[in-house]
Design a protein around this motif. Structure first.
Motif, PDB file in Angstrom:
ATOM      1  N   UNK A  89       0.859  -1.181   0.000  1.00 31.21           N
ATOM      2  CA  UNK A  89       0.000   0.000   0.000  1.00 31.21           C
ATOM      3  C   UNK A  89       0.898   1.235   0.000  1.00 31.21           C
ATOM      4  N   UNK A  90       0.607   2.158  -0.886  1.00 27.22           N
ATOM      5  CA  UNK A  90       1.352   3.410  -0.968  1.00 27.22           C
ATOM      6  C   UNK A  90       0.348   4.553  -1.066  1.00 27.22           C
ATOM      7  N   UNK A  91       0.220   5.319   0.017  1.00 28.66           N
ATOM      8  CA  UNK A  91      -0.716   6.439   0.039  1.00 28.66           C
ATOM      9  C   UNK A  91      -0.034   7.657   0.635  1.00 28.66           C
ATOM     10  N   UNK A  92      -0.607   8.800   0.369  1.00 30.94           N
ATOM     11  CA  UNK A  92      -0.146  10.051   0.942  1.00 30.94           C
ATOM     12  C   UNK A  92      -1.335  10.939   1.240  1.00 30.94           C
ATOM     13  N   UNK A  93      -1.099  11.966   2.043  1.00 30.23           N
ATOM     14  CA  UNK A  93      -2.152  12.922   2.375  1.00 30.23           C
ATOM     15  C   UNK A  93      -1.521  14.300   2.523  1.00 30.23           C
ATOM     16  N   UNK A  94      -2.242  15.304   2.043  1.00 30.37           N
ATOM     17  CA  UNK A  94      -1.752  16.673   2.093  1.00 30.37           C
ATOM     18  C   UNK A  94      -2.892  17.593   2.539  1.00 30.37           C
ATOM     19  N   UNK A  95      -2.618  18.423   3.516  1.00 28.72           N
ATOM     20  CA  UNK A  95      -3.613  19.391   3.977  1.00 28.72           C
ATOM     21  C   UNK A  95      -3.608  20.573   3.018  1.00 28.72           C
ATOM     22  N   UNK A  96      -4.785  20.928   2.514  1.00 29.71           N
ATOM     23  CA  UNK A  96      -4.927  22.013   1.555  1.00 29.71           C
ATOM     24  C   UNK A  96      -5.359  23.324   2.199  1.00 29.71           C
ATOM     25  N   UNK A  97      -6.128  23.243   3.297  1.00 31.58           N
ATOM     26  CA  UNK A  97      -6.605  24.459   3.962  1.00 31.58           C
ATOM     27  C   UNK A  97      -7.027  24.127   5.387  1.00 31.58           C
ATOM     28  N   UNK A  98      -6.772  25.073   6.292  1.00 33.09           N
ATOM     29  CA  UNK A  98      -7.228  24.969   7.677  1.00 33.09           C
ATOM     30  C   UNK A  98      -7.954  26.268   7.995  1.00 33.09           C
ATOM     31  N   UNK A  99      -9.193  26.141   8.447  1.00 30.42           N
ATOM     32  CA  UNK A  99      -9.997  27.308   8.787  1.00 30.42           C
ATOM     33  C   UNK A  99     -10.499  27.163  10.214  1.00 30.42           C
ATOM     34  N   UNK A 100     -10.310  28.200  11.003  1.00 27.30           N
ATOM     35  CA  UNK A 100     -10.819  28.169  12.373  1.00 27.30           C
ATOM     36  C   UNK A 100     -12.314  28.466  12.343  1.00 27.30           C
ATOM     37  N   UNK A 101     -13.078  27.667  13.088  1.00 25.94           N
ATOM     38  CA  UNK A 101     -14.526  27.834  13.185  1.00 25.94           C
ATOM     39  C   UNK A 101     -14.874  28.137  14.638  1.00 25.94           C
ATOM     40  N   UNK A 102     -16.118  28.455  14.886  1.00 20.51           N
ATOM     41  CA  UNK A 102     -16.547  28.813  16.237  1.00 20.51           C
ATOM     42  C   UNK A 102     -16.311  27.682  17.235  1.00 20.51           C
ATOM     43  N   UNK A 103     -16.481  26.425  16.785  1.00 23.06           N
ATOM     44  CA  UNK A 103     -16.365  25.304  17.711  1.00 23.06           C
ATOM     45  C   UNK A 103     -15.096  24.471  17.525  1.00 23.06           C
ATOM     46  N   UNK A 104     -14.221  24.868  16.612  1.00 22.39           N
ATOM     47  CA  UNK A 104     -13.011  24.093  16.373  1.00 22.39           C
ATOM     48  C   UNK A 104     -12.383  24.482  15.054  1.00 22.39           C
ATOM     49  N   UNK A 105     -12.069  23.487  14.220  1.00 21.99           N
ATOM     50  CA  UNK A 105     -11.407  23.734  12.946  1.00 21.99           C
ATOM     51  C   UNK A 105     -12.051  22.922  11.830  1.00 21.99           C
ATOM     52  N   UNK A 106     -12.071  23.505  10.633  1.00 23.52           N
ATOM     53  CA  UNK A 106     -12.459  22.798   9.405  1.00 23.52           C
ATOM     54  C   UNK A 106     -11.192  22.675   8.581  1.00 23.52           C
ATOM     55  N   UNK A 107     -10.899  21.451   8.120  1.00 23.54           N
ATOM     56  CA  UNK A 107      -9.662  21.181   7.408  1.00 23.54           C
ATOM     57  C   UNK A 107      -9.983  20.465   6.105  1.00 23.54           C
TER      58      UNK A 107
END
Length: 154
Positions: A89-107
């Motif tokens: 298995x060969x996989x990767x992951x990359x975060x494209x955006x992080x936004x702070x919300x009232x109750x936490x974060x949307x990523x």
């Protein structure tokens, strides 16, 4: 013919809803595909496999959530593709955006990769076996209480 009439009526109703414009629940001026424009994701049911679900960060900061979601998505994709020790298995992951919300974060995160039956083995018919994850984007909502994951809309 009744099934066809029902289908046409449903299609007409759906198109009428599109022509009516945004609904009050649509976020104003939010670009399609951004973390804010995606529907609220569902709680994560982490797949079984050799990779453990990462520990949720405490406290939640932009950087701790970024690393947590990147690791979470990588392990999620890995476990989804993993079919046993004969598989590579060969996989990767990359975060494209992080936004702070009232109750936490949307990523917003993208994962990619694939798997193949390794070690020169093949299916019973002699055909090599592979699974392609492709490139997929998801939105995570990380709050102090929960982690949610869903597809990016748009």
């Amino acid at each position: 013919m009744p099934a066809r009439r029902t289908l046409l009526a449903a299609l007409a109703a759906g198109l009428a809803g599109c022509a009516a414009g945004p609904t009050p629940t649509d976020p104003p001026d939010t670009p399609a595909g951004s973390p804010e424009s995606s529907p609220t994701p569902s709680p994560v049911a982490f797949p079984d496999g050799p990779k453990a679900e990462p520990a949720r960060p405490d406290p939640l900061t932009r950087e701790s959530v970024r690393e947590y979601v990147r690791t979470h998505e990588h392990r999620y994709a890995y476990n989804t593709l993993y079919q046993g020790p004969a598989w590579d298995v060969s996989v990767g992951a990359e975060v494209l955006a992080v936004t702070e919300a009232a109750d936490g974060f949307r990523v917003r995160v993208e994962s990619y990769g694939g798997a193949s039956r390794g070690g020169g083995t093949a299916s019973p018919t002699g055909t090599p076996v592979a699974a392609d994850w492709g490139r997929r984007e998801f939105v995570y909502v990380v709050t102090p209480e929960a982690t949610r994951r869903g597809p990016v809309r748009g």
